[in-house]
Design an enzyme around this catalytic site. Structure first.
Site, short mmCIF file in Angstrom:
data_model
loop_
_atom_site.label_atom_id
_atom_site.label_comp_id
_atom_site.label_asym_id
_atom_site.label_seq_id
_atom_site.Cartn_x
_atom_site.Cartn_y
_atom_site.Cartn_z
N ARG A 61 1.02 -1.42 0.02
CA ARG A 61 -0.05 0.02 0.14
C ARG A 61 0.83 1.44 -0.01
O ARG A 61 0.54 2.43 -0.27
CB ARG A 61 -0.94 0.06 1.04
CG ARG A 61 -2.30 -1.09 0.73
CD ARG A 61 -3.17 -0.89 1.84
NE ARG A 61 -2.50 -1.77 3.35
CZ ARG A 61 -2.67 -2.98 3.74
NH1 ARG A 61 -3.11 -3.85 2.91
NH2 ARG A 61 -1.87 -3.15 4.71
N GLU A 98 5.14 -9.77 15.22
CA GLU A 98 4.52 -10.47 16.32
C GLU A 98 4.84 -11.77 16.58
O GLU A 98 5.25 -12.46 17.56
CB GLU A 98 3.28 -10.17 16.60
CG GLU A 98 2.61 -10.01 17.52
CD GLU A 98 1.09 -9.65 17.86
OE1 GLU A 98 0.48 -9.03 16.78
OE2 GLU A 98 0.50 -9.66 18.88
P1 AMP Z 1 3.92 -2.43 11.76
O1 AMP Z 1 5.34 -3.13 11.16
O2 AMP Z 1 3.43 -3.18 12.74
O3 AMP Z 1 4.34 -1.17 11.80
O4 AMP Z 1 2.83 -2.80 10.42
C1 AMP Z 1 2.84 -2.08 9.35
C2 AMP Z 1 2.57 -2.74 8.18
O5 AMP Z 1 1.36 -3.64 8.36
C3 AMP Z 1 1.96 -1.73 7.11
O6 AMP Z 1 2.56 -2.00 6.06
C4 AMP Z 1 0.31 -1.89 7.16
O7 AMP Z 1 -0.10 -1.66 5.80
C5 AMP Z 1 0.15 -3.17 7.73
N1 AMP Z 1 -0.83 -3.20 8.89
C6 AMP Z 1 -0.38 -3.35 10.12
N2 AMP Z 1 -1.65 -3.45 10.96
C7 AMP Z 1 -2.53 -2.88 10.17
C8 AMP Z 1 -4.07 -2.90 10.30
N3 AMP Z 1 -4.61 -3.02 11.76
N4 AMP Z 1 -4.56 -2.32 9.32
C9 AMP Z 1 -4.22 -2.42 8.22
N5 AMP Z 1 -2.84 -2.73 7.87
C10 AMP Z 1 -2.33 -2.89 9.00
#
Ligand code: AMP
Length: 176
Positions: A61, A98
């Site tokens: 995205r 996670e």
């Molecule tokens: P993080 O590494 O946890 O910051 O996750 C970021 C990536 O995971 C991004 O590319 C987001 O598009 C996706 N992502 C994580 N959590 C969500 C969520 N609740 N809704 C949509 N996309 C998410």
């Protein structure tokens, strides 16, 4: 920028992709060209006085928002992709999720030493992906000026996970 409208346009999908996760679905925003345009304008406005040489978007995205932003700001776009997708010579970095771990890659000639890079993704959650993206750009000698998001799940404290404290973190919308 109509923040209220943006907030109501991004929809919550409960229990996707796993039970207990509320997925923030940006696809309705892609159906609203005026609002999407506002999002791109808003981010490009924010960074208009920064010296940005390139925009690096995180798969997938980050590509949707990153490429129109790059066109708007008149700078090149660089894709950061999941392992095995980029065809030329890459550098890669592995980071913890996670559950388990993930690997992202970038073409080794995509960023030159000293270039100022803006990283973009749709959403900042735990910060692991962005932290890895910053590190991989830095491995190539890039200087990450900032990372930008449409949405930040602020309650997950993703900002704290980002080790480069001099790179600005910008999000249009924060969920607290
Ligand atoms: P993080 O590494 O946890 O910051 O996750 C970021 C990536 O995971 C991004 O590319 C987001 O598009 C996706 N992502 C994580 N959590 C969500 C969520 N609740 N809704 C949509 N996309 C998410």
């Amino acid at each position: 920028m109509d923040i209220k409208k943006l907030s109501s346009t991004i929809r919550d999908i409960p229990d996707f992709p796993a039970k207990g996760i509320i997925f923030k679905d940006i696809t309705p925003l892609l159906q609203d060209t005026a609002l999407f345009n506002e999002v791109i304008e808003h981010i490009s406005d924010k960074f208009k006085n920064f010296k940005i040489d390139k925009i690096a978007g995180i798969e997938s995205r980050g590509f949707i928002f990153g490429m129109p932003l790059a066109v708007k700001m008149n700078v090149p776009f660089v894709p950061i992709r999941k392992k095995g997708k980029l065809p030329a010579k890459t550098v890669s970095i592995s980071y913890e999720l996670e559950y388990g771990s993930a690997v992202i890659e970038i073409h080794e000639d995509a960023v030159k030493n000293g270039e100022n890079i803006l990283i973009i993704d749709d959403l900042l959650a735990t910060g692991g992906t962005t932290n890895a993206a910053i590190k991989i750009v830095e491995q190539l000698g890039g200087n990450v000026v900032a990372s930008a998001f449409v949405l930040e799940l602020a309650f997950l404290n993703g900002r704290e996970k980002i080790e480069n404290k001099s790179a600005e973190i910008f999000s249009i919308l924060k969920v607290i």
